[in-house]
Design a protein around this motif. Structure first.
Motif, PDB file in Angstrom:
ATOM      1  N   PRO A  50       0.797  -1.238   0.000  1.00  0.00           N
ATOM      2  CA  PRO A  50       0.000   0.000   0.000  1.00  0.00           C
ATOM      3  C   PRO A  50       0.826   1.283   0.000  1.00  0.00           C
ATOM      4  CG  PRO A  50      -0.947  -1.578   1.514  1.00  0.00           C
ATOM      5  CD  PRO A  50       0.345  -2.181   1.026  1.00  0.00           C
ATOM      6  N   GLU A  51       1.914   1.319   0.737  1.00  0.00           N
ATOM      7  CA  GLU A  51       2.709   2.549   0.827  1.00  0.00           C
ATOM      8  C   GLU A  51       3.458   2.874  -0.476  1.00  0.00           C
ATOM      9  OE1 GLU A  51       5.285  -0.832   2.302  1.00  0.00           O
ATOM     10  OE2 GLU A  51       3.223  -0.202   2.650  1.00  0.00           O
ATOM     11  N   GLU A  52       3.584   1.901  -1.379  1.00  0.00           N
ATOM     12  CA  GLU A  52       4.283   2.126  -2.649  1.00  0.00           C
ATOM     13  C   GLU A  52       3.342   2.390  -3.815  1.00  0.00           C
ATOM     14  OE1 GLU A  52       7.193  -0.898  -3.530  1.00  0.00           O
ATOM     15  OE2 GLU A  52       7.815  -0.991  -1.431  1.00  0.00           O
ATOM     16  N   ARG A  53       2.046   2.175  -3.622  1.00  0.00           N
ATOM     17  CA  ARG A  53       1.077   2.362  -4.704  1.00  0.00           C
ATOM     18  C   ARG A  53       1.002   3.838  -5.098  1.00  0.00           C
ATOM     19  NH1 ARG A  53      -3.416  -1.597  -2.002  1.00  0.00           N
ATOM     20  NH2 ARG A  53      -2.152  -3.479  -2.273  1.00  0.00           N
ATOM     21  N   GLY A  54       1.177   4.080  -6.374  1.00  0.00           N
ATOM     22  CA  GLY A  54       1.082   5.449  -6.881  1.00  0.00           C
ATOM     23  C   GLY A  54       2.166   6.376  -6.378  1.00  0.00           C
ATOM     24  N   ALA A  55       3.322   5.841  -5.980  1.00  0.00           N
ATOM     25  CA  ALA A  55       4.391   6.648  -5.389  1.00  0.00           C
ATOM     26  C   ALA A  55       5.145   7.485  -6.417  1.00  0.00           C
ATOM     27  CB  ALA A  55       5.377   5.759  -4.630  1.00  0.00           C
ATOM     28  N   TRP A  56       5.015   7.149  -7.699  1.00  0.00           N
ATOM     29  CA  TRP A  56       5.734   7.894  -8.732  1.00  0.00           C
ATOM     30  C   TRP A  56       5.008   7.746 -10.059  1.00  0.00           C
ATOM     31  CZ3 TRP A  56       7.251   5.055 -12.902  1.00  0.00           C
ATOM     32  CH2 TRP A  56       7.288   3.662 -12.732  1.00  0.00           C
ATOM     33  N   PHE A  57       5.321   8.635 -10.987  1.00  0.00           N
ATOM     34  CA  PHE A  57       4.806   8.553 -12.350  1.00  0.00           C
ATOM     35  C   PHE A  57       5.746   9.352 -13.233  1.00  0.00           C
ATOM     36  CE2 PHE A  57       1.498   8.431 -15.666  1.00  0.00           C
ATOM     37  CZ  PHE A  57       0.987   7.163 -15.435  1.00  0.00           C
ATOM     38  N   VAL A  58       5.703   9.115 -14.525  1.00  0.00           N
ATOM     39  CA  VAL A  58       6.629   9.733 -15.466  1.00  0.00           C
ATOM     40  C   VAL A  58       5.850  10.332 -16.633  1.00  0.00           C
ATOM     41  CG1 VAL A  58       8.484   9.230 -17.125  1.00  0.00           C
ATOM     42  CG2 VAL A  58       8.524   8.177 -14.861  1.00  0.00           C
ATOM     43  N   ALA A  59       6.373  11.420 -17.173  1.00  0.00           N
ATOM     44  CA  ALA A  59       5.877  12.011 -18.415  1.00  0.00           C
ATOM     45  C   ALA A  59       7.085  12.230 -19.316  1.00  0.00           C
ATOM     46  CB  ALA A  59       5.175  13.328 -18.143  1.00  0.00           C
ATOM     47  N   SER A  60       6.956  11.820 -20.585  1.00  0.00           N
ATOM     48  CA  SER A  60       8.088  11.915 -21.508  1.00  0.00           C
ATOM     49  C   SER A  60       7.681  12.593 -22.809  1.00  0.00           C
ATOM     50  CB  SER A  60       8.623  10.524 -21.841  1.00  0.00           C
ATOM     51  OG  SER A  60       9.090   9.883 -20.685  1.00  0.00           O
ATOM     52  N   ASP A  61       8.624  13.310 -23.375  1.00  0.00           N
ATOM     53  CA  ASP A  61       8.437  13.922 -24.684  1.00  0.00           C
ATOM     54  C   ASP A  61       8.485  12.811 -25.728  1.00  0.00           C
ATOM     55  OD1 ASP A  61       8.670  15.212 -27.142  1.00  0.00           O
ATOM     56  OD2 ASP A  61      10.226  16.589 -26.484  1.00  0.00           O
ATOM     57  N   PRO A  62       7.415  12.607 -26.499  1.00  0.00           N
ATOM     58  CA  PRO A  62       7.425  11.510 -27.467  1.00  0.00           C
ATOM     59  C   PRO A  62       8.476  11.679 -28.569  1.00  0.00           C
ATOM     60  CG  PRO A  62       5.487  12.888 -27.791  1.00  0.00           C
ATOM     61  CD  PRO A  62       6.177  13.361 -26.534  1.00  0.00           C
ATOM     62  N   THR A  63       8.969  12.907 -28.776  1.00  0.00           N
ATOM     63  CA  THR A  63      10.011  13.125 -29.785  1.00  0.00           C
ATOM     64  C   THR A  63      11.401  12.867 -29.218  1.00  0.00           C
ATOM     65  OG1 THR A  63      10.436  15.468 -29.284  1.00  0.00           O
ATOM     66  CG2 THR A  63       8.585  14.967 -30.792  1.00  0.00           C
ATOM     67  N   GLY A  64      11.502  12.815 -27.881  1.00  0.00           N
ATOM     68  CA  GLY A  64      12.801  12.627 -27.253  1.00  0.00           C
ATOM     69  C   GLY A  64      13.595  13.917 -27.096  1.00  0.00           C
ATOM     70  N   ALA A  65      13.057  15.046 -27.548  1.00  0.00           N
ATOM     71  CA  ALA A  65      13.796  16.309 -27.495  1.00  0.00           C
ATOM     72  C   ALA A  65      13.762  16.960 -26.113  1.00  0.00           C
ATOM     73  CB  ALA A  65      13.248  17.283 -28.537  1.00  0.00           C
ATOM     74  N   GLY A  66      12.633  16.879 -25.441  1.00  0.00           N
ATOM     75  CA  GLY A  66      12.486  17.540 -24.148  1.00  0.00           C
ATOM     76  C   GLY A  66      12.912  16.644 -23.002  1.00  0.00           C
ATOM     77  N   PRO A  67      13.059  17.224 -21.826  1.00  0.00           N
ATOM     78  CA  PRO A  67      13.485  16.426 -20.674  1.00  0.00           C
ATOM     79  C   PRO A  67      12.379  15.494 -20.187  1.00  0.00           C
ATOM     80  CG  PRO A  67      12.935  18.624 -19.967  1.00  0.00           C
ATOM     81  CD  PRO A  67      12.857  18.625 -21.470  1.00  0.00           C
ATOM     82  N   ARG A  68      12.776  14.382 -19.622  1.00  0.00           N
ATOM     83  CA  ARG A  68      11.841  13.472 -18.947  1.00  0.00           C
ATOM     84  C   ARG A  68      11.397  14.172 -17.668  1.00  0.00           C
ATOM     85  NH1 ARG A  68      12.924   8.829 -15.068  1.00  0.00           N
ATOM     86  NH2 ARG A  68      11.439   7.191 -15.595  1.00  0.00           N
ATOM     87  N   MET A  69      10.148  13.998 -17.319  1.00  0.00           N
ATOM     88  CA  MET A  69       9.626  14.589 -16.093  1.00  0.00           C
ATOM     89  C   MET A  69       9.213  13.462 -15.163  1.00  0.00           C
ATOM     90  SD  MET A  69       7.618  17.749 -17.853  1.00  0.00           S
ATOM     91  CE  MET A  69       7.262  18.607 -16.342  1.00  0.00           C
ATOM     92  N   TYR A  70       9.721  13.524 -13.939  1.00  0.00           N
ATOM     93  CA  TYR A  70       9.480  12.484 -12.934  1.00  0.00           C
ATOM     94  C   TYR A  70       8.711  13.108 -11.775  1.00  0.00           C
ATOM     95  CZ  TYR A  70      10.489   8.668  -9.676  1.00  0.00           C
ATOM     96  OH  TYR A  70      10.378   7.627  -8.796  1.00  0.00           O
ATOM     97  N   PHE A  71       7.660  12.448 -11.348  1.00  0.00           N
ATOM     98  CA  PHE A  71       6.789  12.942 -10.290  1.00  0.00           C
ATOM     99  C   PHE A  71       6.829  11.942  -9.143  1.00  0.00           C
ATOM    100  CE2 PHE A  71       5.578  14.490 -14.364  1.00  0.00           C
ATOM    101  CZ  PHE A  71       5.298  15.832 -14.156  1.00  0.00           C
ATOM    102  N   GLN A  72       7.194  12.413  -7.963  1.00  0.00           N
ATOM    103  CA  GLN A  72       7.330  11.514  -6.818  1.00  0.00           C
ATOM    104  C   GLN A  72       6.494  12.018  -5.652  1.00  0.00           C
ATOM    105  OE1 GLN A  72      11.519  11.476  -5.991  1.00  0.00           O
ATOM    106  NE2 GLN A  72      11.555  13.567  -5.213  1.00  0.00           N
ATOM    107  N   ARG A  73       5.852  11.080  -4.992  1.00  0.00           N
ATOM    108  CA  ARG A  73       5.032  11.431  -3.832  1.00  0.00           C
ATOM    109  C   ARG A  73       5.929  11.737  -2.643  1.00  0.00           C
ATOM    110  NH1 ARG A  73       1.260   7.130  -3.199  1.00  0.00           N
ATOM    111  NH2 ARG A  73       2.876   6.025  -2.068  1.00  0.00           N
ATOM    112  N   VAL A  74       5.611  12.831  -1.980  1.00  0.00           N
ATOM    113  CA  VAL A  74       6.287  13.203  -0.744  1.00  0.00           C
ATOM    114  C   VAL A  74       5.219  13.450   0.322  1.00  0.00           C
ATOM    115  CG1 VAL A  74       8.325  14.166  -1.888  1.00  0.00           C
ATOM    116  CG2 VAL A  74       6.387  15.656  -1.368  1.00  0.00           C
ATOM    117  N   PRO A  75       5.562  13.258   1.593  1.00  0.00           N
ATOM    118  CA  PRO A  75       4.548  13.381   2.643  1.00  0.00           C
ATOM    119  C   PRO A  75       4.132  14.824   2.943  1.00  0.00           C
ATOM    120  CG  PRO A  75       6.670  12.844   3.599  1.00  0.00           C
ATOM    121  CD  PRO A  75       6.835  12.767   2.106  1.00  0.00           C
ATOM    122  N   GLU A  76       5.048  15.768   2.755  1.00  0.00           N
ATOM    123  CA  GLU A  76       4.739  17.145   3.105  1.00  0.00           C
ATOM    124  C   GLU A  76       4.090  17.876   1.925  1.00  0.00           C
ATOM    125  OE1 GLU A  76       8.794  16.990   1.361  1.00  0.00           O
ATOM    126  OE2 GLU A  76       7.848  15.881   2.974  1.00  0.00           O
ATOM    127  N   GLY A  77       3.218  18.809   2.228  1.00  0.00           N
ATOM    128  CA  GLY A  77       2.582  19.619   1.204  1.00  0.00           C
ATOM    129  C   GLY A  77       3.457  20.800   0.820  1.00  0.00           C
TER     130      GLY A  77
END
Length: 144
Positions: A50-77
């Motif tokens: 349960p504590e690892e579910r949905g802890a991260w996700f990624v968005a990528s440029d389909p052309t490969g030109a832009g940077p990869r974007m990584y989204f990580q869950r943190v406890p603090e707002g």
């Protein structure tokens, strides 16, 4: 001479998939396919503790030109202004009213996706107009 390195932009957030999917819509990026053997990310996440579910996700440029974007869950707002933010370049080469019209049109599209319009910063002697906004979790960015 230093060699060019690839860059990944990492966001701390409460709901990585929600924020990543927002940025996919903003930038024309794509989410990754679910891991091999899974039809959906929900299927994959259901196999994790349960504590690892949905802890991260990624968005990528389909052309490969832009940077990869990584989204990580943190406890603090988020409590203060970002020290770094993205400028989404939608008005490049435009000036005056034409530029503001393009910024406002993109702002309307992003507000419909859950963004918040903060403030239009009108051109001065040094800078052209830009529009300050916040993403679905309040992270600041600019339409430039």
């Amino acid at each position: 001479m230093a060699s060019v390195k690839q860059v990944q932009v990492t966001f701390d957030c409460a709901d990585p998939e929600r924020v990543a999917r927002f940025w996919c819509e903003v930038l024309g990026y794509v989410p990754p396919a679910p891991p091999e053997g899974f039809d959906t990310w929900d299927d994959f996440n259901s196999t994790l503790p349960p504590e690892e579910r949905g802890a991260w996700f990624v968005a990528s440029d389909p052309t490969g030109a832009g940077p990869r974007m990584y989204f990580q869950r943190v406890p603090e707002g988020k409590v203060v202004k970002n020290r770094v933010h993205l400028d989404v370049r939608v008005g490049t080469g435009l000036v005056g009213e034409e530029r503001v019209a393009v910024l406002e049109a993109e702002c309307a599209r992003l507000v419909a996706l859950g963004a918040t319009r903060v403030q239009l910063l009108v051109a001065d002697d040094k800078n052209e107009s830009c529009l300050a906004m916040q993403d679905v979790e309040g992270n600041e960015f600019c339409l430039d």
